[in-house]
Design a protein around this motif. Structure first.
Motif, PDB file in Angstrom:
ATOM      1  N   VAL A   6      45.616 -41.321  -2.750  1.00 41.67           N
ATOM      2  CA  VAL A   6      46.198 -40.358  -3.695  1.00 41.67           C
ATOM      3  C   VAL A   6      45.400 -39.059  -3.646  1.00 41.67           C
ATOM      4  O   VAL A   6      44.215 -39.063  -3.317  1.00 41.67           O
ATOM      5  N   PRO A   7      46.041 -37.927  -3.972  1.00 38.77           N
ATOM      6  CA  PRO A   7      45.326 -36.650  -3.974  1.00 38.77           C
ATOM      7  C   PRO A   7      44.202 -36.627  -5.014  1.00 38.77           C
ATOM      8  O   PRO A   7      44.410 -36.967  -6.172  1.00 38.77           O
ATOM      9  N   VAL A   8      43.017 -36.232  -4.568  1.00 35.80           N
ATOM     10  CA  VAL A   8      41.842 -36.117  -5.432  1.00 35.80           C
ATOM     11  C   VAL A   8      41.264 -34.725  -5.230  1.00 35.80           C
ATOM     12  O   VAL A   8      41.113 -34.270  -4.093  1.00 35.80           O
ATOM     13  N   MET A   9      40.969 -34.048  -6.341  1.00 36.77           N
ATOM     14  CA  MET A   9      40.353 -32.722  -6.269  1.00 36.77           C
ATOM     15  C   MET A   9      39.172 -32.666  -7.225  1.00 36.77           C
ATOM     16  O   MET A   9      39.129 -33.408  -8.202  1.00 36.77           O
ATOM     17  N   ILE A  10      38.253 -31.784  -6.939  1.00 36.76           N
ATOM     18  CA  ILE A  10      37.225 -31.431  -7.907  1.00 36.76           C
ATOM     19  C   ILE A  10      37.514 -30.004  -8.312  1.00 36.76           C
ATOM     20  O   ILE A  10      37.738 -29.134  -7.461  1.00 36.76           O
ATOM     21  N   VAL A  11      37.571 -29.783  -9.634  1.00 37.74           N
ATOM     22  CA  VAL A  11      37.888 -28.455 -10.159  1.00 37.74           C
ATOM     23  C   VAL A  11      36.832 -28.046 -11.169  1.00 37.74           C
ATOM     24  O   VAL A  11      36.146 -28.883 -11.754  1.00 37.74           O
ATOM     25  N   ASP A  12      36.704 -26.735 -11.379  1.00 43.54           N
ATOM     26  CA  ASP A  12      35.794 -26.246 -12.411  1.00 43.54           C
ATOM     27  C   ASP A  12      36.539 -26.174 -13.739  1.00 43.54           C
ATOM     28  O   ASP A  12      37.703 -26.588 -13.824  1.00 43.54           O
ATOM     29  N   ASP A  13      35.899 -25.649 -14.776  1.00 45.26           N
ATOM     30  CA  ASP A  13      36.537 -25.655 -16.092  1.00 45.26           C
ATOM     31  C   ASP A  13      37.717 -24.691 -16.209  1.00 45.26           C
ATOM     32  O   ASP A  13      38.467 -24.747 -17.172  1.00 45.26           O
ATOM     33  N   ASP A  14      37.931 -23.819 -15.218  1.00 44.47           N
ATOM     34  CA  ASP A  14      39.109 -22.946 -15.192  1.00 44.47           C
ATOM     35  C   ASP A  14      40.111 -23.440 -14.142  1.00 44.47           C
ATOM     36  O   ASP A  14      40.915 -22.676 -13.626  1.00 44.47           O
ATOM     37  N   GLN A  17      32.201 -38.606   0.845  1.00 43.05           N
ATOM     38  CA  GLN A  17      33.460 -37.958   1.232  1.00 43.05           C
ATOM     39  C   GLN A  17      34.358 -38.956   1.955  1.00 43.05           C
ATOM     40  O   GLN A  17      35.565 -38.991   1.713  1.00 43.05           O
ATOM     41  N   SER A  18      33.787 -39.782   2.820  1.00 43.10           N
ATOM     42  CA  SER A  18      34.616 -40.747   3.557  1.00 43.10           C
ATOM     43  C   SER A  18      35.227 -41.775   2.605  1.00 43.10           C
ATOM     44  O   SER A  18      36.358 -42.219   2.811  1.00 43.10           O
ATOM     45  N   ILE A  19      34.515 -42.131   1.535  1.00 42.98           N
ATOM     46  CA  ILE A  19      35.068 -43.060   0.544  1.00 42.98           C
ATOM     47  C   ILE A  19      36.233 -42.396  -0.188  1.00 42.98           C
ATOM     48  O   ILE A  19      37.308 -42.985  -0.357  1.00 42.98           O
ATOM     49  N   ILE A  20      36.044 -41.154  -0.618  1.00 43.60           N
ATOM     50  CA  ILE A  20      37.096 -40.450  -1.349  1.00 43.60           C
ATOM     51  C   ILE A  20      38.286 -40.164  -0.430  1.00 43.60           C
ATOM     52  O   ILE A  20      39.434 -40.240  -0.849  1.00 43.60           O
ATOM     53  N   ASP A  21      38.023 -39.865   0.831  1.00 43.00           N
ATOM     54  CA  ASP A  21      39.118 -39.641   1.776  1.00 43.00           C
ATOM     55  C   ASP A  21      39.937 -40.906   2.008  1.00 43.00           C
ATOM     56  O   ASP A  21      41.110 -40.830   2.365  1.00 43.00           O
ATOM     57  N   ALA A  22      39.335 -42.084   1.797  1.00 34.70           N
ATOM     58  CA  ALA A  22      40.059 -43.347   1.965  1.00 34.70           C
ATOM     59  C   ALA A  22      41.051 -43.587   0.831  1.00 34.70           C
ATOM     60  O   ALA A  22      41.957 -44.408   0.968  1.00 34.70           O
TER      61      ALA A  22
END
Length: 199
Positions: A23-31, A15-20
């Motif tokens: 740009v906006p990053v999200m994880i989404v499901d198939d919907d 999480q700390s790597i992704i927070d660095a």
């Protein structure tokens, strides 16, 4: 706050790597329901919070089309052409990253705004649930070119910062990585080839 890697990263290292990432990053499901997000997404969405989790991305982004149906995101007749849904579907089918430049219409108060992004969708495996990593890179500034461009009123060449004149195609190709295809508009086709193009 729900973190992107809650299930697989209890210590928070990933999480700390992704927070660095800036740009906006999200994880989404198939919907395209939001499962997790990074710090830049929190700022980008003006304080996305735990209430945003399991909501569809179009609703959180204030997508204009998500408001056209009483059932929300994914149910308007325009949703079949949704660039985010297409990116996720393409990445799911090909099992590889998918990138596309897109224009997204969002609402802010009473205004409808066009926002330009490079969207990257990448499948997350081997997680038990089918999930996609969704990255939004703002390319508005690149498209606007940050100021005025000098163009010849006659030949339409563009002058660069070194006062060198370039054909418009070359300028856009070098500055914006945009290629042109050439054709004729109906008026020019008629003016140039009147024997072929008649009313």
């Amino acid at each position: 706050m729900q973190t992107i890697t809650q299930l697989t990263d209890p210590a928070g290292f990933y999480q700390s790597i992704i927070d660095a990432m800036p740009v906006p990053v999200m994880i989404v499901d198939d919907d395209i329901r939001i499962i997790g997000y990074n710090a830049a997404a929190t700022r980008w969405l003006n304080g996305v919070n735990s209430q945003s989790l399991k909501q569809k991305t179009g609703e959180v982004l204030q997508c204009l089309n998500s408001k056209l149906s009483k059932n929300g995101c994914g149910h308007s007749h325009f949703c079949k052409d949704c660039v985010i849904r297409k990116a996720i579907d393409s990445c799911s089918q090909g099992k590889q990253a998918y990138r596309q430049k897109v224009r997204i219409q969002i609402t802010e108060g009473n205004k409808t705004l066009n926002k330009f992004y490079l969207i990257t969708a990448s499948p997350l495996e081997p997680l038990a649930e089918k999930m996609t990593l969704l990255i939004f890179e703002d390319i508005q500034e690149i498209l606007m070119m940050g100021g005025l461009v000098s163009i010849c009123a006659n030949c339409k060449k563009i002058r660069d910062e070194k006062k060198i004149w370039h054909p418009i195609e070359n300028f856009f190709n070098s500055e914006l990585d945009v290629d042109f295809s050439h054709s004729l508009c109906p008026k020019c086709a008629h003016d140039l080839y009147p024997e072929i193009y008649r009313d």
